[in-house]
Design an enzyme around this catalytic site. Structure first.
Site, short mmCIF file in Angstrom:
data_model
loop_
_atom_site.label_atom_id
_atom_site.label_comp_id
_atom_site.label_asym_id
_atom_site.label_seq_id
_atom_site.Cartn_x
_atom_site.Cartn_y
_atom_site.Cartn_z
N SER A 176 83.19 62.57 -2.23
CA SER A 176 82.07 63.51 -2.20
C SER A 176 82.47 64.88 -2.76
O SER A 176 83.66 65.23 -2.83
CB SER A 176 81.57 63.69 -0.78
OG SER A 176 81.37 62.44 -0.17
N1 SAH Z 1 83.83 59.94 2.81
C1 SAH Z 1 84.37 59.48 1.55
C2 SAH Z 1 83.33 59.27 0.47
C3 SAH Z 1 82.51 58.10 0.79
S1 SAH Z 1 81.69 57.28 -0.53
C4 SAH Z 1 85.46 60.41 1.05
O1 SAH Z 1 85.78 61.40 1.71
O2 SAH Z 1 86.04 60.09 0.00
C5 SAH Z 1 80.81 56.14 0.50
C6 SAH Z 1 81.65 55.01 1.06
O3 SAH Z 1 80.80 54.29 1.94
C7 SAH Z 1 82.13 54.03 0.01
O4 SAH Z 1 83.51 53.96 0.03
C8 SAH Z 1 81.47 52.72 0.43
O5 SAH Z 1 82.32 51.59 0.24
C9 SAH Z 1 81.22 52.95 1.89
N2 SAH Z 1 80.16 52.11 2.48
C10 SAH Z 1 78.93 51.80 1.99
N3 SAH Z 1 78.27 50.99 2.85
C11 SAH Z 1 79.09 50.80 3.93
C12 SAH Z 1 78.99 50.08 5.15
N4 SAH Z 1 77.90 49.37 5.47
N5 SAH Z 1 80.03 50.11 6.00
C13 SAH Z 1 81.16 50.81 5.71
N6 SAH Z 1 81.32 51.52 4.57
C14 SAH Z 1 80.30 51.52 3.69
#
Ligand code: SAH
Length: 216
Positions: A64
């Site tokens: 992000s």
């Molecule tokens: N917080 C992260 C950025 C997240 S991007 C950072 O600091 O880098 C969003 C993430 O959510 C992705 O890695 C994706 O794989 C995950 N995601 C999406 N749906 C999900 C679910 N149902 N359960 C767990 N993770 C999920």
């Protein structure tokens, strides 16, 4: 300018950008100064780690935008006694910042590879209060519930019911909601003795919260 000076300048500009976008909480700024975004951004884009931009990571996901990480962390109002759950480990950057502010952090991602790589960085940085788990985070983590704080870093249409259920009374949850490819709202949910209170913080754009586990 030497590489070191250049890096120091970029880090200073990074913190300046956070402040100018409304990240003013001293503890949050302190944690973001301490946790270097560099190691969480690998490969091609590592040069741009100190820019206030979301960047691609493995598995087609994104780390992000730092100012959004800061604003979400600030909205979560974490205290040093808190047990925090994060859905969407991604690079692990947000979890690492939370680890500087909370007692315990659980973070879940549906991609095994992202969890494995994030664990390796946590280990390198001696962040031993984080537990990273591969699973579908929409169901939360019943074994460790309830949580003082929950942060979701992928967008769902509505706050997932199990997560609301695993939030402590008095707890706060921050998450983006909305259709995956249109404008989403970052919202904050307070769980009070009488029910749930919602407030809208700003428009954001996150990858979608998907069902089940990823292929890698
Ligand atoms: N917080 C992260 C950025 C997240 S991007 C950072 O600091 O880098 C969003 C993430 O959510 C992705 O890695 C994706 O794989 C995950 N995601 C999406 N749906 C999900 C679910 N149902 N359960 C767990 N993770 C999920």
């Amino acid at each position: 300018m030497s590489d070191d000076t250049d890096l120091a300048t970029r880090k200073m500009q990074f913190l300046y950008a956070l402040r100018s976008k409304g990240v003013t909480d001293k503890r949050v700024l302190g944690a973001m100064e301490e946790i270097d975004r560099g190691p969480f951004v690998r490969g091609l884009f590592s040069e741009r780690a100190y820019e206030d931009m979301p960047l691609p990571i493995a598995c087609g996901q994104t780390i992000s935008q730092p100012s959004v990480v800061g604003l979400m962390t600030q909205a979560l109002n974490v205290s040093p006694r808190d047990k925090v759950l994060e859905i969407g480990t991604g690079s692990g950057y947000q979890a690492a910042i939370l680890a500087k502010l909370a007692r315990r952090v659980y973070t879940i991602d549906r991609h095994r590879r992202l969890v494995r790589e994030a664990r390796a960085i946590f280990e390198e940085l001696n962040l031993h209060t984080i537990t990273a788990i591969t699973s579908d985070g929409s169901f939360g983590l019943p074994d460790q519930a309830p949580f003082d704080r929950i942060i979701v870093t992928a967008a769902a249409e509505d706050p997932p019911g199990p997560l609301l259920g695993q939030l402590k009374e008095g707890g706060i949850m921050v998450l983006p909601v909305g259709q995956s490819d249109t404008v989403q709202s970052l919202i904050r949910v307070h769980k009070t003795a009488t029910g749930l209170e919602y407030d809208e913080l700003r428009d954001v754009r996150f990858v979608p919260l998907l069902e089940g586990l990823g292929k890698d």
